[in-house]
Motif scaffolding. Structure first.
Motif, PDB file in Angstrom:
ATOM      1  N   HIS A 165     -12.643   5.408   6.581  1.00  0.00           N
ATOM      2  CA  HIS A 165     -12.164   6.434   5.654  1.00  0.00           C
ATOM      3  C   HIS A 165     -12.384   7.829   6.235  1.00  0.00           C
ATOM      4  CE1 HIS A 165     -12.412   9.092   2.059  1.00  0.00           C
ATOM      5  NE2 HIS A 165     -11.370   8.376   1.694  1.00  0.00           N
ATOM      6  N   SER A 166     -13.535   8.035   6.845  1.00  0.00           N
ATOM      7  CA  SER A 166     -13.812   9.337   7.460  1.00  0.00           C
ATOM      8  C   SER A 166     -12.882   9.626   8.627  1.00  0.00           C
ATOM      9  CB  SER A 166     -15.272   9.389   7.930  1.00  0.00           C
ATOM     10  OG  SER A 166     -16.164   9.187   6.860  1.00  0.00           O
ATOM     11  N   THR A 189      -6.277   9.742   2.494  1.00  0.00           N
ATOM     12  CA  THR A 189      -6.538   8.306   2.554  1.00  0.00           C
ATOM     13  C   THR A 189      -7.211   7.839   1.273  1.00  0.00           C
ATOM     14  OG1 THR A 189      -6.822   8.459   4.959  1.00  0.00           O
ATOM     15  CG2 THR A 189      -7.617   6.454   3.895  1.00  0.00           C
ATOM     16  N   LEU A 190      -6.722   6.734   0.739  1.00  0.00           N
ATOM     17  CA  LEU A 190      -7.297   6.147  -0.462  1.00  0.00           C
ATOM     18  C   LEU A 190      -7.651   4.688  -0.204  1.00  0.00           C
ATOM     19  CD1 LEU A 190      -5.131   7.474  -3.436  1.00  0.00           C
ATOM     20  CD2 LEU A 190      -7.547   7.850  -3.055  1.00  0.00           C
ATOM     21  N   PRO A 191      -8.870   4.252  -0.549  1.00  0.00           N
ATOM     22  CA  PRO A 191      -9.205   2.817  -0.468  1.00  0.00           C
ATOM     23  C   PRO A 191      -8.638   2.078  -1.671  1.00  0.00           C
ATOM     24  CG  PRO A 191     -11.095   4.058  -1.238  1.00  0.00           C
ATOM     25  CD  PRO A 191     -10.021   5.073  -0.953  1.00  0.00           C
ATOM     26  N   VAL A 237      -3.137   4.091   2.662  1.00  0.00           N
ATOM     27  CA  VAL A 237      -3.768   3.229   1.670  1.00  0.00           C
ATOM     28  C   VAL A 237      -4.532   2.134   2.417  1.00  0.00           C
ATOM     29  CG1 VAL A 237      -3.421   1.643  -0.254  1.00  0.00           C
ATOM     30  CG2 VAL A 237      -1.995   3.681  -0.054  1.00  0.00           C
ATOM     31  N   LEU A 238      -5.854   2.201   2.363  1.00  0.00           N
ATOM     32  CA  LEU A 238      -6.710   1.189   3.003  1.00  0.00           C
ATOM     33  C   LEU A 238      -6.850   0.005   2.053  1.00  0.00           C
ATOM     34  CD1 LEU A 238      -9.676   2.967   4.829  1.00  0.00           C
ATOM     35  CD2 LEU A 238      -8.068   1.337   5.802  1.00  0.00           C
ATOM     36  N   ASN A 239      -6.056  -1.033   2.285  1.00  0.00           N
ATOM     37  CA  ASN A 239      -6.063  -2.185   1.395  1.00  0.00           C
ATOM     38  C   ASN A 239      -7.041  -3.251   1.907  1.00  0.00           C
ATOM     39  OD1 ASN A 239      -5.275  -3.698  -0.810  1.00  0.00           O
ATOM     40  ND2 ASN A 239      -3.522  -4.604   0.211  1.00  0.00           N
TER      41      ASN A 239
END
Length: 520
Positions: free
Chosen positions: A230-231, A239-241, A214-216
């Protein structure tokens, strides 16, 4: 002849005389009260602010300055509201009433954030003081309907690193054992710095577990940086932003078209529900949230709860590390529950091999916001490391100079540059000691706070080889093997299908029209 003795007169007065004296006293008191009200020197019983005396020099100028600051604050507040409204419109929001409601909610949140953080810090200090007397203190309990229970595994406040390490490991193992899905929360400004291979190996060692990145805090990095990370990360795990919570009021934020706080939280919740539906379990699935301190783990849970219709914050949050001290189980619905855990700081294997000094390791953790203020012995090395990183990027260097409105720094040597930078910050923020000597440590601490809150923009970029596509024609070749005795291979693409993430957010991070909204 004997004299006649007179009989002593009685001192006993008549009732008429006594009542008459009472009436005269009452009348005298009434007269004195009336006179005191007419007295210009009369003072109220309640203390009052005397204000600025009329005889004080430059009184008119001081009053004008106060009124001018009040006017500027009002204009800045209106300007920030208009900028935020425009950002929501650019993000795709068209309902005017919804925009105004969200703006009112954000203003209310800004006013209560500092008080809430202070309250949580005071509660944590009280719990720490009373832990020896009563482990079940009432202030530790969250009076909300959404909290299902708290697992009594607490972190010991001990200066010994070994005992702290064991406590963290115990909590991490408990979260992994109790969870079906692990959400590994990473800070978008430095995902690699907040990532640990030990966490990934511990999850991969158990075939029935799933791991999601989770990219917070995506609102603190521009769109091109978010695209690259993300890539790179989705080559390893799905992966989720996410923008779990609103940034600080003075932070430099970036608006990503299509990636709003509501849309990203809804996507994460739907992904977890999709996995719960496909897992065919006869019980609710448990999601464990892990990561470094202050990456926003509790905010992720609150965001999920808000998208499910919850009105309260089940997990306390704060700007500094160390707010969460226990494992807290939050029930989302009958099919999903989430475990919040304290931050975990794993030792860096790469730096340990090179023999990195303890000061450098502490500086790295300070820039990751992984240390509470009371554990920062000297913030100057951390600022030195921050300047070393920012100096490599011309854009970030120009942004830093613009934030503080600094004059050109003395770059004859790097130490001279750091000293000149801190001296200018100390003078601008009033961090001066006796005789006007700049307080370098106080200035460095102020810089660290600005970095933590996002006022100083900064980010890292992934390595070039991490951006190369690693998906061959045969997707079964894209695997990650767990270290240890297990030889089973986990196909990442299959995990993405289990969470219904195929194609989600691909190429949808805004474009050249994304706006940088600076909130001062």
């Amino acid at each position: 002849m004997a004299s006649k003795v007179k009989k002593s007169k009685s001192k006993r007065g008549t009732t008429r005389l006594r009542e008459g004296i009472k009436k005269k006293v009452a009348a005298h008191n009434r007269k004195q009260r009336k006179l005191s009200k007419k007295d210009p020197t009369w003072k109220s019983r309640h203390p009052r602010d005397p204000g600025i005396p009329s005889s004080f020099p430059f009184k008119d100028k001081i009053l004008e300055d106060i009124e001018e600051r009040r006017r500027i604050d009002t204009e800045l507040k209106a300007q920030r509201r208009e900028e935020r409204r425009q950002a929501l419109v650019n993000a795709g929001e068209t309902n005017a009433e919804a925009i105004e409601a969200q703006l009112d909610q954000e203003e209310k949140h800004d006013n209560s954030t500092r008080l809430a953080a202070l309250l949580e810090s005071a509660r944590a200090a009280a719990d720490e003081f009373d832990s020896d007397e009563d482990d079940d203190d009432d202030e530790d309990e969250m009076d909300t309907e959404d909290v299902e229970g708290v697992i009594d595994i607490e972190i010991e406040d001990n200066d010994s690193k070994d005992s702290s390490r064991k406590a963290f490991d115990k909590i991490f193992k408990a979260v992994v054992d109790r969870s079906d899905v692990i959400l590994y929360v990473l800070d978008s400004r430095d995902p690699e710095g907040t990532r640990s291979r030990q966490v990934e190996q511990a999850v991969l060692a158990k075939p029935d577990k799933r791991l999601l990145f989770v990219l917070n805090k995506i609102d603190l990095v521009p769109s091109n940086v978010l695209k690259q990370w993300h890539s790179a990360l989705k080559q390893s795990f799905p992966t989720l932003p996410l923008a779990a919570d609103k940034a600080a009021s003075n932070a430099v934020t970036f608006v990503h078209k299509g990636l709003t706080q509501q849309s990203t939280a809804s996507a994460l919740l739907q992904a977890l529900k999709a996995y719960a539906a496909k897992s065919n379990l006869k019980r609710s699935i448990t999601v464990g949230v892990v990561g470094y301190p202050n990456v926003g783990k509790s905010s992720v849970i609150n965001a999920l709860l808000s998208r499910h219709g919850g009105s309260r914050r089940a997990c306390p949050v704060g700007a500094q590390a160390g707010v969460t001290t226990t494992i807290r189980q939050v029930k989302i619905d009958n099919k999903l529950s989430v475990l919040d855990s304290p931050g975990i700081v794993f030792p860096a294997v790469e730096t340990a091999k090179k023999g990195t000094a303890p000061v450098d390791e502490q500086s790295r953790l300070v820039l990751l916001n992984a240390l509470p203020p009371k554990q920062i012995d000297d913030p100057v090395p951390a600022v030195s490391l921050l300047l070393k990183r920012i100096s490599k990027n011309a854009e970030l260097r120009d942004r830093l100079m613009a934030v503080y409105k600094l004059t050109p720094l003395n770059d004859s040597s790097f130490n001279s540059l750091v000293t000149d930078f801190l001296v200018q910050i100390a003078r601008k923020k009033g961090r001066l000691g006796k005789g006007g000597i700049p307080d370098l440590k106080g200035a460095a601490h102020a810089v660290i706070v600005d970095w933590r809150d996002g006022r100083i923009p900064g980010w890292t970029l992934p390595d070039a080889d991490a951006l190369e596509p690693k998906i061959p024609e045969n997707k079964s070749d894209l695997v990650i093997s767990a270290s240890g005795p297990k030889e089973e291979k986990v196909i990442v693409t299959e995990w993405a299908q289990e969470f219904s993430l195929d194609g989600l957010w691909d190429g949808n991070f805004g474009g050249d029209d994304n706006e940088d909204v600076e909130m001062n």
